[in-house]
Design a protein around this motif. Sequence first.
Motif, PDB file in Angstrom:
ATOM      1  N   ALA A  73       0.910  -1.280   0.087  1.00 16.40           N
ATOM      2  CA  ALA A  73      -0.001  -0.014  -0.061  1.00 16.40           C
ATOM      3  C   ALA A  73       0.950   1.268  -0.101  1.00 16.40           C
ATOM      4  CB  ALA A  73      -0.938  -0.004   1.176  1.00 16.40           C
ATOM      5  N   GLU A  74       1.639   1.215   0.899  1.00 14.17           N
ATOM      6  CA  GLU A  74       2.862   2.460   0.787  1.00 14.17           C
ATOM      7  C   GLU A  74       3.760   2.648  -0.347  1.00 14.17           C
ATOM      8  OE1 GLU A  74       2.787   4.601   3.236  1.00 14.17           O
ATOM      9  OE2 GLU A  74       1.214   3.437   4.318  1.00 14.17           O
ATOM     10  N   PHE A  75       4.117   1.481  -0.850  1.00 12.03           N
ATOM     11  CA  PHE A  75       4.805   1.496  -2.138  1.00 12.03           C
ATOM     12  C   PHE A  75       3.866   2.073  -3.515  1.00 12.03           C
ATOM     13  CE2 PHE A  75       5.304  -0.365  -6.613  1.00 12.03           C
ATOM     14  CZ  PHE A  75       6.412   0.093  -6.659  1.00 12.03           C
ATOM     15  N   LEU A  76       2.488   1.896  -3.499  1.00 12.48           N
ATOM     16  CA  LEU A  76       1.589   2.190  -4.416  1.00 12.48           C
ATOM     17  C   LEU A  76       1.472   3.555  -4.397  1.00 12.48           C
ATOM     18  CD1 LEU A  76      -1.020  -0.725  -4.360  1.00 12.48           C
ATOM     19  CD2 LEU A  76       0.765   0.099  -6.366  1.00 12.48           C
ATOM     20  N   ALA A  77       1.166   4.163  -3.064  1.00 17.09           N
ATOM     21  CA  ALA A  77       0.667   5.530  -2.832  1.00 17.09           C
ATOM     22  C   ALA A  77       2.075   6.427  -3.447  1.00 17.09           C
ATOM     23  CB  ALA A  77       0.317   5.521  -1.531  1.00 17.09           C
ATOM     24  N   ASP A  78       3.267   6.058  -2.796  1.00 17.45           N
ATOM     25  CA  ASP A  78       4.338   6.657  -3.034  1.00 17.45           C
ATOM     26  C   ASP A  78       4.755   6.752  -4.428  1.00 17.45           C
ATOM     27  OD1 ASP A  78       4.720   7.037  -0.304  1.00 17.45           O
ATOM     28  OD2 ASP A  78       6.122   5.747  -0.042  1.00 17.45           O
ATOM     29  N   THR A  79       4.554   5.694  -5.129  1.00 14.32           N
ATOM     30  CA  THR A  79       4.874   5.590  -6.645  1.00 14.32           C
ATOM     31  C   THR A  79       4.111   6.339  -7.492  1.00 14.32           C
ATOM     32  OG1 THR A  79       5.757   3.243  -6.253  1.00 14.32           O
ATOM     33  CG2 THR A  79       5.052   3.966  -8.620  1.00 14.32           C
ATOM     34  N   TYR A  80       2.780   6.156  -7.125  1.00 14.89           N
ATOM     35  CA  TYR A  80       1.662   7.325  -7.729  1.00 14.89           C
ATOM     36  C   TYR A  80       2.130   8.877  -7.603  1.00 14.89           C
ATOM     37  CZ  TYR A  80      -2.605   9.741  -8.692  1.00 14.89           C
ATOM     38  OH  TYR A  80      -3.386  10.575  -9.341  1.00 14.89           O
ATOM     39  N   LYS A  81       2.521   8.993  -6.357  1.00 15.76           N
ATOM     40  CA  LYS A  81       2.780  10.486  -6.312  1.00 15.76           C
ATOM     41  C   LYS A  81       4.224  10.725  -7.049  1.00 15.76           C
ATOM     42  CE  LYS A  81       2.868  13.746  -2.547  1.00 15.76           C
ATOM     43  NZ  LYS A  81       2.933  13.794  -0.973  1.00 15.76           N
ATOM     44  N   SER A  82       5.015   9.813  -6.960  1.00 20.33           N
ATOM     45  CA  SER A  82       6.320  10.332  -7.747  1.00 20.33           C
ATOM     46  C   SER A  82       6.023  10.407  -9.382  1.00 20.33           C
ATOM     47  CB  SER A  82       7.495   9.151  -7.555  1.00 20.33           C
ATOM     48  OG  SER A  82       7.036   7.808  -8.198  1.00 20.33           O
ATOM     49  N   LEU A  83       4.792   9.588  -9.874  1.00 16.99           N
ATOM     50  CA  LEU A  83       4.819   9.586 -11.268  1.00 16.99           C
ATOM     51  C   LEU A  83       3.940  10.604 -11.682  1.00 16.99           C
ATOM     52  CD1 LEU A  83       4.544   5.685 -11.682  1.00 16.99           C
ATOM     53  CD2 LEU A  83       6.463   7.168 -12.484  1.00 16.99           C
ATOM     54  N   THR A  84       3.251  11.649 -10.790  1.00 15.66           N
ATOM     55  CA  THR A  84       2.335  12.553 -11.322  1.00 15.66           C
ATOM     56  C   THR A  84       2.953  13.787 -10.823  1.00 15.66           C
ATOM     57  OG1 THR A  84       1.420  12.277  -9.145  1.00 15.66           O
ATOM     58  CG2 THR A  84       0.216  11.177 -11.040  1.00 15.66           C
ATOM     59  N   THR A  85       2.318  14.825 -11.345  1.00 14.57           N
ATOM     60  CA  THR A  85       2.844  16.299 -11.424  1.00 14.57           C
ATOM     61  C   THR A  85       1.749  17.073 -10.431  1.00 14.57           C
ATOM     62  OG1 THR A  85       1.386  17.126 -13.114  1.00 14.57           O
ATOM     63  CG2 THR A  85       3.669  16.317 -13.536  1.00 14.57           C
ATOM     64  N   GLU A  86       1.784  18.010 -10.027  1.00 13.28           N
ATOM     65  CA  GLU A  86       0.937  18.773  -9.052  1.00 13.28           C
ATOM     66  C   GLU A  86      -0.205  18.835  -9.662  1.00 13.28           C
ATOM     67  OE1 GLU A  86       1.128  23.133  -7.405  1.00 13.28           O
ATOM     68  OE2 GLU A  86       2.907  22.027  -7.106  1.00 13.28           O
ATOM     69  N   GLU A  87      -0.260  18.970 -11.173  1.00 14.75           N
ATOM     70  CA  GLU A  87      -1.447  19.013 -12.092  1.00 14.75           C
ATOM     71  C   GLU A  87      -2.381  17.784 -12.169  1.00 14.75           C
ATOM     72  OE1 GLU A  87       1.380  20.367 -12.984  1.00 14.75           O
ATOM     73  OE2 GLU A  87       1.049  22.417 -12.588  1.00 14.75           O
ATOM     74  N   THR A  88      -1.701  16.850 -12.303  1.00 15.16           N
ATOM     75  CA  THR A  88      -1.942  15.339 -12.574  1.00 15.16           C
ATOM     76  C   THR A  88      -2.417  14.822 -11.379  1.00 15.16           C
ATOM     77  OG1 THR A  88      -0.067  14.280 -12.804  1.00 15.16           O
ATOM     78  CG2 THR A  88      -1.205  15.285 -14.788  1.00 15.16           C
ATOM     79  N   PHE A  89      -1.592  14.900 -10.400  1.00 18.26           N
ATOM     80  CA  PHE A  89      -2.095  14.486  -8.881  1.00 18.26           C
ATOM     81  C   PHE A  89      -3.749  14.247  -8.370  1.00 18.26           C
ATOM     82  CE2 PHE A  89      -2.520  14.284  -4.270  1.00 18.26           C
ATOM     83  CZ  PHE A  89      -1.692  12.851  -3.912  1.00 18.26           C
ATOM     84  N   LYS A  90      -4.094  13.256  -8.236  1.00 18.77           N
ATOM     85  CA  LYS A  90      -5.588  13.356  -7.496  1.00 18.77           C
ATOM     86  C   LYS A  90      -5.547  12.446  -6.280  1.00 18.77           C
ATOM     87  CE  LYS A  90      -8.013  13.298 -12.133  1.00 18.77           C
ATOM     88  NZ  LYS A  90      -6.990  13.737 -12.824  1.00 18.77           N
ATOM     89  N   GLN A  91      -6.105  13.263  -5.352  1.00 13.39           N
ATOM     90  CA  GLN A  91      -5.635  12.651  -3.835  1.00 13.39           C
ATOM     91  C   GLN A  91      -6.702  11.409  -3.801  1.00 13.39           C
ATOM     92  OE1 GLN A  91      -3.838  14.120  -1.340  1.00 13.39           O
ATOM     93  NE2 GLN A  91      -4.448  12.396  -0.388  1.00 13.39           N
ATOM     94  N   LYS A  92      -7.706  11.503  -4.526  1.00 14.31           N
ATOM     95  CA  LYS A  92      -8.939  10.333  -4.273  1.00 14.31           C
ATOM     96  C   LYS A  92      -8.096   9.117  -4.758  1.00 14.31           C
ATOM     97  CE  LYS A  92     -13.333   8.736  -5.605  1.00 14.31           C
ATOM     98  NZ  LYS A  92     -14.748   9.135  -6.239  1.00 14.31           N
TER      99      LYS A  92
END
Length: 202
Positions: A73-92
């Motif tokens: 779970a931590e890996f997925l969340a961290d990886t998603y954050k690293s692969l997105t920008t401020e514009e493309t990141f979605k908290q949901k």
Amino acid sequence: MTLDFFKNGPDMLPVSQVIRNRRTIKPTQYSQRDVDEAIVNELLENANWAPTHGMTEPWRFTVFCGDARIRLAEFLADTYKSLTTEETFKQKKYDGMRANATCAPVVIAIGMKRQASEKISLLDELLAVACAVQNMHLTAAAYGLGGFWSTNVAATSTQMRDFIGLEENDQALGLFYLGYPQGDWPESSRGSVEAKVRWVRD
């Protein structure tokens, strides 16, 4: 084994029922009931009998259960954050990736091991893995288990490939979440098959 083994007509009905009752059920819809390891092993064994061109058997599976799901779970969340920008990141999405891994009692990472010679095409290898996952999903349905094949950006990333111990030419092809659904088995439907089939006779 003789061909008579395959001629028992009534045996066909349960197969059709399993295929038509298979459901994609997301982890947030799972109950807290554990999945027996023997059932997971049967899913994996049936996956191993998928068709494979050139007998390359390219599917690779990493099973996460127990506390290992928290690390996933931590890996997925961290990886998603690293692969997105401020514009493309979605908290949901970020929260969902973290939650899904712990809502499901079992999570199976799906990988494709590329043949060293690359004689068999990449498409053939990818389709073989898809067939293996379908075998898993049908077996899950036969046990009353819901499954969900997620191919989100983190689950198919090179980071995930490395996380599950694959090599540079291999691919991570997502996560298969597995669990017993809460409540009744969901209904579904399909459009008429006639609209999707063309017969050529002459």
